[in-house]
Write a protein that holds these residues in place. Sequence first.
Motif, PDB file in Angstrom:
ATOM      1  N   UNK A  26       0.901  -1.157   0.261  1.00 60.01           N
ATOM      2  CA  UNK A  26      -0.103  -0.016   0.068  1.00 60.01           C
ATOM      3  C   UNK A  26       0.970   1.288  -0.023  1.00 60.01           C
ATOM      4  N   UNK A  27       1.913   1.327   0.781  1.00 59.39           N
ATOM      5  CA  UNK A  27       2.787   2.567   1.055  1.00 59.39           C
ATOM      6  C   UNK A  27       3.514   2.784  -0.489  1.00 59.39           C
ATOM      7  N   UNK A  28       3.927   1.582  -1.131  1.00 54.44           N
ATOM      8  CA  UNK A  28       4.555   1.728  -2.398  1.00 54.44           C
ATOM      9  C   UNK A  28       3.680   2.311  -3.410  1.00 54.44           C
ATOM     10  N   UNK A  29       2.290   1.623  -3.234  1.00 52.41           N
ATOM     11  CA  UNK A  29       1.411   2.248  -4.368  1.00 52.41           C
ATOM     12  C   UNK A  29       0.850   3.757  -4.071  1.00 52.41           C
ATOM     13  N   UNK A  30       0.849   4.249  -2.979  1.00 51.35           N
ATOM     14  CA  UNK A  30       0.520   5.398  -2.712  1.00 51.35           C
ATOM     15  C   UNK A  30       1.544   6.441  -3.163  1.00 51.35           C
ATOM     16  N   UNK A  31       2.900   6.025  -3.106  1.00 51.57           N
ATOM     17  CA  UNK A  31       4.009   6.783  -3.615  1.00 51.57           C
ATOM     18  C   UNK A  31       3.949   7.052  -5.199  1.00 51.57           C
ATOM     19  N   UNK A  32       3.442   5.825  -5.747  1.00 49.66           N
ATOM     20  CA  UNK A  32       3.450   5.611  -7.388  1.00 49.66           C
ATOM     21  C   UNK A  32       2.367   6.756  -7.873  1.00 49.66           C
ATOM     22  N   UNK A  33       1.328   6.630  -6.887  1.00 49.67           N
ATOM     23  CA  UNK A  33      -0.125   7.334  -7.308  1.00 49.67           C
ATOM     24  C   UNK A  33       0.391   8.854  -7.041  1.00 49.67           C
ATOM     25  N   UNK A  34       1.213   9.165  -6.357  1.00 45.28           N
ATOM     26  CA  UNK A  34       1.310  10.667  -6.029  1.00 45.28           C
ATOM     27  C   UNK A  34       2.145  11.241  -7.209  1.00 45.28           C
ATOM     28  N   UNK A  35       3.086  10.618  -7.821  1.00 48.75           N
ATOM     29  CA  UNK A  35       3.682  11.003  -9.090  1.00 48.75           C
ATOM     30  C   UNK A  35       3.050  10.828 -10.519  1.00 48.75           C
ATOM     31  N   UNK A 104       3.698  -4.041  -7.706  1.00 45.91           N
ATOM     32  CA  UNK A 104       3.153  -4.189  -6.330  1.00 45.91           C
ATOM     33  C   UNK A 104       1.822  -4.585  -6.279  1.00 45.91           C
ATOM     34  N   UNK A 105       1.232  -3.558  -7.165  1.00 39.27           N
ATOM     35  CA  UNK A 105      -0.395  -3.955  -7.270  1.00 39.27           C
ATOM     36  C   UNK A 105      -0.639  -5.181  -7.785  1.00 39.27           C
ATOM     37  N   UNK A 106       0.140  -5.645  -8.938  1.00 37.09           N
ATOM     38  CA  UNK A 106      -0.140  -6.920  -9.553  1.00 37.09           C
ATOM     39  C   UNK A 106       0.237  -7.981  -8.819  1.00 37.09           C
ATOM     40  N   UNK A 107       1.191  -7.874  -7.942  1.00 36.88           N
ATOM     41  CA  UNK A 107       1.778  -8.827  -6.961  1.00 36.88           C
ATOM     42  C   UNK A 107       0.571  -9.069  -5.727  1.00 36.88           C
ATOM     43  N   UNK A 108      -0.133  -7.882  -5.471  1.00 36.58           N
ATOM     44  CA  UNK A 108      -1.012  -7.997  -4.313  1.00 36.58           C
ATOM     45  C   UNK A 108      -2.291  -8.846  -4.885  1.00 36.58           C
ATOM     46  N   UNK A 506      10.506  -3.653  -5.987  1.00 32.24           N
ATOM     47  CA  UNK A 506       9.309  -4.462  -5.800  1.00 32.24           C
ATOM     48  C   UNK A 506       9.619  -5.774  -5.056  1.00 32.24           C
ATOM     49  N   UNK A 507      10.413  -6.432  -5.698  1.00 28.74           N
ATOM     50  CA  UNK A 507      11.026  -7.746  -5.077  1.00 28.74           C
ATOM     51  C   UNK A 507      11.304  -7.700  -3.519  1.00 28.74           C
ATOM     52  N   UNK A 508      12.030  -6.497  -3.396  1.00 26.58           N
ATOM     53  CA  UNK A 508      12.406  -6.409  -1.947  1.00 26.58           C
ATOM     54  C   UNK A 508      11.343  -6.326  -1.052  1.00 26.58           C
TER      55      UNK A 508
END
Length: 543
Positions: A26-35, A104-108, A506-508
């Motif tokens: 979720x945190x990673x997706x929020x950062x991506x959505x920001x930019x 990350x979204x696809x991984x979820x 994403x892997x990390x």
Amino acid sequence: MSGPTNVMPEHVKRYMGRDAQRMNILAGRIIAETVRSTLGPKGMDKMLVDDLGDIVITNDGVTILKEMSVEHPAAKMLIEVAKTQEKEVGDGTTSAVIVAGELLRKAEELLDQNVHPTMIIKGYQLALGKVQSILKDMATTVDVEDKELLKKIAMTAITGKGAEKAKGHIAEIIVDAVTSVVDGDGKIDTDLIKIEKKEGIAVEETSLIKGILIDKERVNPQMPKKVEDAKIALLNCPIEIKSTETDAKISITDPTKMMEFIEQEEKMLKDMVEEIKASGANVLVCQKGIDDLAQHYLAKAGILAIRRVKKSDIEKLTKATGANIISNIKDLTADDLGEAGVVVEEKVAGDNMIFVKECKHPKAVTILVRGTTEHVVDEVARAIDDAIGVVSCTIEDGKIVAGGGAVEVETAMRLREFADSVSGREQLAVKGFADALEVIPRTLAENAGLDAIEMLVNLRAKHATEGSTTFGLNVLTGEVEDMAANGVVEPLRVKTQAIQSATESAEMLLRIDDVIAAEKLGGGDMPADMGGMGGMGGMPGMM
């Protein structure tokens, strides 16, 4: 049975298994959505206000992420992706973060289907290996001497940023600047291109100086303001009377001895100036101080002198003029002097500056960035920095690919074909990777106000039926067009680095199944849902 045993201190929170994975994703997706809304020629800008009230207006992905006050550890890891991309290639920072967020979204989605994170990671690694080979196959070799092509690459990087209205003029400046600093091995040190910012007039007045611009003025108004056919001496020692290294006390009882002492000091300074003059120098650039009396003698000798110049500027001057840096005035000879067509003091935006220009074969140059306001100048400088990075990559590698989402659609199509040959659950991850790549053309369409689904379907159809790898989305016309023919091209390294960085980050995050966090993290409370991603200072709730 006794009650549960706590091994952690009370102020430590622990998140395990799916909770930890969901929280990080979720945190990673929020950062991506920001930019995300900043991507492409039609991308929007962000206004960032810090706790002092200072404003930054930009659509440069890495600048936005650097300026944001982010506390969540997973989000910080994604910001590192953008910083790495900026450091390595200069452009593609927003794309890297958006792709990482989509992976990350696809991984979820796969985690919800009970696919183990290890299987997802293995599938992503297989996909990344295939993508790298597809990209190499799609890349075209270019003639690095083709300045028109290099100009198109620079214009692609500038499009959508604050410098767009003068992109042709600025692209030409960037190509000239980068080609000037190429070394014998074909490598480019972008630090040798100095960017000096001054507000006051239009962006179109941005100019290239074949030499170095020093933000200093003459040390004495009696000195010449302009020196043609300049012979330049570079000193990193002061032109002052040295104090003794050990404590010493001089007792003078006779007034005449006092006069002799003062005269001796004057003579020492005069001798220093005579040695500079004897070398044939008519311009002196000193890293340290220059005594007032020495300034007087230099002015009488007709030498233009500048003092307390930054070490970095002195080093660039050696590259631009061919001068040697001297540590002892006694060692200065005519062979140590650099040459420039003209050295002149000019007033720029109310400040006096020294222009060392018309150097014969400068290996260091300066771009003087202009704009009507400070914020405009800063954004133009960021666009120039990105463009310098992509032109440098192209000259060093000689490989380019088409822009406008063409690469991502073609790669995704070939990746889906490859997925059919992959057995096990990894196949699902490879297909998810292919879908994630298409976030780039989809976002370009959304930011241009177009129907993202329709544009993506048209792109897929074009790539499937006509077999063209260079058809992408022209957001200015809203049509699927041959981007290579339109001159919308990017260096191969920008794409490969962006996708590789996004995949690795994403892997990390997917490998993490346990988060042990102190309640106080980075000075802010870490709420129970680990959502500690405060907005900019003074702008709570921005995120």
